[in-house]
Design a protein around this motif. Sequence first.
Motif, mmCIF file in Angstrom:
data_model
loop_
_atom_site.group_PDB
_atom_site.id
_atom_site.type_symbol
_atom_site.label_atom_id
_atom_site.label_comp_id
_atom_site.label_asym_id
_atom_site.label_seq_id
_atom_site.Cartn_x
_atom_site.Cartn_y
_atom_site.Cartn_z
ATOM 1 N N ASN A 106 6.045 -4.376 -12.050
ATOM 2 C CA ASN A 106 5.047 -5.248 -12.872
ATOM 3 C C ASN A 106 5.070 -4.673 -14.144
ATOM 4 O OD1 ASN A 106 4.662 -6.867 -10.538
ATOM 5 N ND2 ASN A 106 2.853 -5.477 -9.915
ATOM 6 N N ASN A 107 5.794 -3.492 -14.590
ATOM 7 C CA ASN A 107 5.555 -3.239 -16.060
ATOM 8 C C ASN A 107 4.104 -2.831 -16.280
ATOM 9 O OD1 ASN A 107 7.366 -2.292 -17.863
ATOM 10 N ND2 ASN A 107 7.691 -4.128 -18.902
ATOM 11 N N ASN A 108 3.582 -2.268 -15.334
ATOM 12 C CA ASN A 108 2.112 -1.921 -15.450
ATOM 13 C C ASN A 108 1.624 -0.565 -15.739
ATOM 14 O OD1 ASN A 108 -0.611 -2.024 -15.352
ATOM 15 N ND2 ASN A 108 -0.700 -3.633 -13.933
ATOM 16 N N SER A 109 0.949 -0.191 -16.781
ATOM 17 C CA SER A 109 0.560 1.074 -16.874
ATOM 18 C C SER A 109 -0.452 1.531 -16.133
ATOM 19 C CB SER A 109 -0.003 1.454 -18.272
ATOM 20 O OG SER A 109 -1.071 0.647 -18.620
ATOM 21 N N LEU A 110 -1.114 0.842 -15.083
ATOM 22 C CA LEU A 110 -2.298 1.146 -14.382
ATOM 23 C C LEU A 110 -1.744 2.134 -13.186
ATOM 24 C CD1 LEU A 110 -5.128 1.089 -13.367
ATOM 25 C CD2 LEU A 110 -4.616 -0.841 -12.125
ATOM 26 N N GLU A 111 -2.139 3.326 -13.066
ATOM 27 C CA GLU A 111 -1.652 4.185 -12.047
ATOM 28 C C GLU A 111 -2.829 4.552 -10.987
ATOM 29 O OE1 GLU A 111 1.105 8.332 -11.677
ATOM 30 O OE2 GLU A 111 0.698 7.245 -13.601
ATOM 31 N N LEU A 112 -2.685 4.661 -9.748
ATOM 32 C CA LEU A 112 -3.836 5.036 -9.021
ATOM 33 C C LEU A 112 -3.886 6.655 -9.087
ATOM 34 C CD1 LEU A 112 -3.147 2.900 -5.807
ATOM 35 C CD2 LEU A 112 -4.746 2.439 -7.678
ATOM 36 N N SER A 113 -5.015 7.231 -9.185
ATOM 37 C CA SER A 113 -5.201 8.656 -9.104
ATOM 38 C C SER A 113 -4.987 9.236 -7.803
ATOM 39 C CB SER A 113 -6.633 8.924 -9.494
ATOM 40 O OG SER A 113 -7.550 8.603 -8.526
ATOM 41 N N ASP A 114 -4.660 10.224 -7.716
ATOM 42 C CA ASP A 114 -4.459 11.056 -6.467
ATOM 43 C C ASP A 114 -5.864 11.136 -5.502
ATOM 44 O OD1 ASP A 114 -2.389 12.940 -5.103
ATOM 45 O OD2 ASP A 114 -4.325 14.245 -5.001
ATOM 46 N N ASP A 115 -6.947 11.050 -6.297
ATOM 47 C CA ASP A 115 -8.111 10.966 -5.217
ATOM 48 C C ASP A 115 -8.105 9.738 -4.551
ATOM 49 O OD1 ASP A 115 -9.158 13.433 -6.079
ATOM 50 O OD2 ASP A 115 -10.309 12.744 -7.847
ATOM 51 N N ILE A 116 -7.934 8.429 -5.290
ATOM 52 C CA ILE A 116 -7.935 7.077 -4.773
ATOM 53 C C ILE A 116 -6.701 7.006 -3.522
ATOM 54 C CG2 ILE A 116 -7.238 4.904 -5.342
ATOM 55 C CD1 ILE A 116 -8.444 5.119 -7.916
ATOM 56 N N LEU A 117 -5.438 7.526 -3.822
ATOM 57 C CA LEU A 117 -4.426 7.687 -2.865
ATOM 58 C C LEU A 117 -5.004 8.338 -1.461
ATOM 59 C CD1 LEU A 117 -1.320 8.129 -5.092
ATOM 60 C CD2 LEU A 117 -2.030 6.137 -3.816
ATOM 61 N N VAL A 118 -5.544 9.646 -1.817
ATOM 62 C CA VAL A 118 -5.918 10.268 -0.588
ATOM 63 C C VAL A 118 -7.138 9.541 0.286
ATOM 64 C CG1 VAL A 118 -7.454 12.399 0.034
ATOM 65 C CG2 VAL A 118 -5.339 12.596 -1.781
ATOM 66 N N PHE A 119 -8.130 8.895 -0.678
ATOM 67 C CA PHE A 119 -9.070 8.020 -0.023
ATOM 68 C C PHE A 119 -8.539 7.086 1.002
ATOM 69 C CE2 PHE A 119 -11.638 4.290 -0.124
ATOM 70 C CZ PHE A 119 -12.731 4.756 0.675
ATOM 71 N N LEU A 120 -7.501 6.365 0.450
ATOM 72 C CA LEU A 120 -6.811 5.259 1.080
ATOM 73 C C LEU A 120 -6.202 5.682 2.239
ATOM 74 C CD1 LEU A 120 -5.460 3.166 -1.995
ATOM 75 C CD2 LEU A 120 -7.494 2.313 -0.316
ATOM 76 N N ALA A 121 -5.471 6.780 2.009
ATOM 77 C CA ALA A 121 -4.724 7.487 3.177
ATOM 78 C C ALA A 121 -5.468 7.887 4.209
ATOM 79 C CB ALA A 121 -3.777 8.677 2.803
ATOM 80 N N LYS A 122 -6.674 8.263 4.091
ATOM 81 C CA LYS A 122 -7.722 8.765 4.991
ATOM 82 C C LYS A 122 -8.357 7.624 5.736
ATOM 83 C CE LYS A 122 -9.246 13.259 3.120
ATOM 84 N NZ LYS A 122 -10.273 13.789 2.514
#
Length: 325
Positions: A309-325
């Motif tokens: 999508n050529n998008n600069s928005l990047e999920l932070s590591d905290d968000i990825l850890v939250f979602l993975a949990k």
Amino acid sequence: MSQDLNRQSDQPLDLKEQWHNVLKKLNSEYGNEIFNSWIKNIKIQSQEDEVLNFTVPTRFIRDWITSHYLDKIIFFINSENPAIKRVKINIDNSLSTSPLQMGNNFELPKNDSPNIHNNDEWPLDERFTFEKFIVGPSNELAFASAKRLSFSEKFEFNPLYLYGGVGLGKTHLLHSIAWQTKENNPKNKVLYLSAERFMFQFIKSLRQKDTMSFKQKFRSVDVFILDDIQFMIGKSSTQEEFFHTFNSLLDLNKKVIISCDRAPSDLKGFDERIKSRLSGGLVADILPASFDLRYSILKKKSEELIERNNNSLELSDDILVFLAK
């Protein structure tokens, strides 16, 4: 009926728009395979107070939609138009199974669907390749087996039977096998389809009294890939035809790959002969993903979305850890 099929053009525009939105949601919910096999056969007919009337070409299609998808259809329709509480599906044998029509032909916008490539039978998703499959302890046997089968002209196991719960990567691996096999040798005739589609085509061949063409089509391939065989549970005539197709391909030393949501021994309502043959090759399970694997998948998907999508928005590591949990 307060309205008939010849008066569809008189329907209010907002009803057409609502149904268009519902179709997009159903396509997103179930994917291209189910949408193209079943849902696109639905044709809107009329609205009578709180009831929305549809037609489909055959009783079989009506019964299948009613038992598998009707609740979700009603839910999406009601979210678009709260006044509609019920849906009635009628049979109109004059309808063809060409793309759904509602005055004008309905087509999902090309950018609503992933990029796909049509093989002899079914679209293959270009996102589902071995390179894009995230490997972890829960799926490494299935991944290694699928890849080995794809690259080997001579293979020690046949069939390859992959099983596991919903969303664990079975379909991804099946598509990967098809892509890799065609890449290795473009002359290979690869046939990938769902068990639903196999059943639909078999019944269609019976009605048209053309079972010989059906047999020839399915028994003349080099690689036969069947997804979600559990949909054949309780369908004795379809199972019988599948058994003969299966045996014919194995006798000719053709590759057969099957996926299911359970082990062969747990296929209650299946012919014991089929269960025995399914167990005769390599059976590989895919277990629920660990936290580390879930995190890796989310991170990879996030990176793909940013790139696509050529998008600069990047999920932070905290968000990825939250979602993975």
